[in-house]
Design a protein around this motif. Structure first.
Motif, PDB file in Angstrom:
ATOM      1  N   VAL A  66       0.846  -1.190   0.000  1.00 21.83           N
ATOM      2  CA  VAL A  66       0.000   0.000   0.000  1.00 21.83           C
ATOM      3  C   VAL A  66       0.886   1.246   0.000  1.00 21.83           C
ATOM      4  O   VAL A  66       2.038   1.206   0.404  1.00 21.83           O
ATOM      5  CB  VAL A  66      -0.971   0.040   1.203  1.00 21.83           C
ATOM      6  N   SER A  67       0.319   2.334  -0.439  1.00 22.74           N
ATOM      7  CA  SER A  67       1.054   3.584  -0.552  1.00 22.74           C
ATOM      8  C   SER A  67       1.158   4.296   0.798  1.00 22.74           C
ATOM      9  O   SER A  67       0.146   4.482   1.477  1.00 22.74           O
ATOM     10  CB  SER A  67       0.329   4.487  -1.551  1.00 22.74           C
ATOM     11  N   ASP A  70      -1.072   7.319   0.645  1.00 24.29           N
ATOM     12  CA  ASP A  70      -2.488   7.053   0.898  1.00 24.29           C
ATOM     13  C   ASP A  70      -2.777   7.002   2.395  1.00 24.29           C
ATOM     14  O   ASP A  70      -3.788   7.522   2.861  1.00 24.29           O
ATOM     15  CB  ASP A  70      -2.932   5.743   0.248  1.00 24.29           C
ATOM     16  N   ALA A  73      -2.575  10.527   3.803  1.00 25.56           N
ATOM     17  CA  ALA A  73      -3.745  11.316   3.401  1.00 25.56           C
ATOM     18  C   ALA A  73      -4.954  10.995   4.279  1.00 25.56           C
ATOM     19  O   ALA A  73      -5.762  11.876   4.573  1.00 25.56           O
ATOM     20  CB  ALA A  73      -4.073  11.063   1.932  1.00 25.56           C
ATOM     21  N   ARG A  74      -5.064   9.760   4.728  1.00 26.33           N
ATOM     22  CA  ARG A  74      -6.192   9.379   5.588  1.00 26.33           C
ATOM     23  C   ARG A  74      -6.003   9.874   7.012  1.00 26.33           C
ATOM     24  O   ARG A  74      -6.965  10.061   7.739  1.00 26.33           O
ATOM     25  CB  ARG A  74      -6.384   7.863   5.568  1.00 26.33           C
TER      26      ARG A  74
END
Length: 87
Positions: A66-67, A70, A73-74
């Motif tokens: 996974v990034s 990402d 950002a969450r």
């Protein structure tokens, strides 16, 4: 800045990492093996018994496929809401 295992951001990070591991169908032991760490390493950060540093975070997200962006950002909206005036 508060350093705690129980801050809203830390709890969110823990839950996102658990969610990502489970979404990949991995056990704690399987993720730990991919990280070349003992299973207790994964259990401790998932249960909020230890914090992970940025290098560990990058390694974990890489092992999960996974990034890191990402994940960040969450978490970012929680960061913005938790800032106090004058920070």
């Amino acid at each position: 800045m508060q350093k705690s295992l129980r801050t809203p951001r830390q709890i969110l990070l823990q839950s996102l990492l658990v969610e990502a591991r489970k979404a990949k169908g991995l056990t704690q032991a399987e993720l730990a093996e991919a990280l070349n760490k003992p299973q207790s390493f994964v259990a401790k950060y998932e249960n909020g018994e230890r914090r992970i540093d940025v290098v560990e975070f990058v390694d974990i997200t890489s092992a999960l496929g996974v990034s890191t962006a990402d994940f960040l950002a969450r978490i970012e909206p929680v960061v913005i809401r938790s800032r106090q005036p004058g920070d």
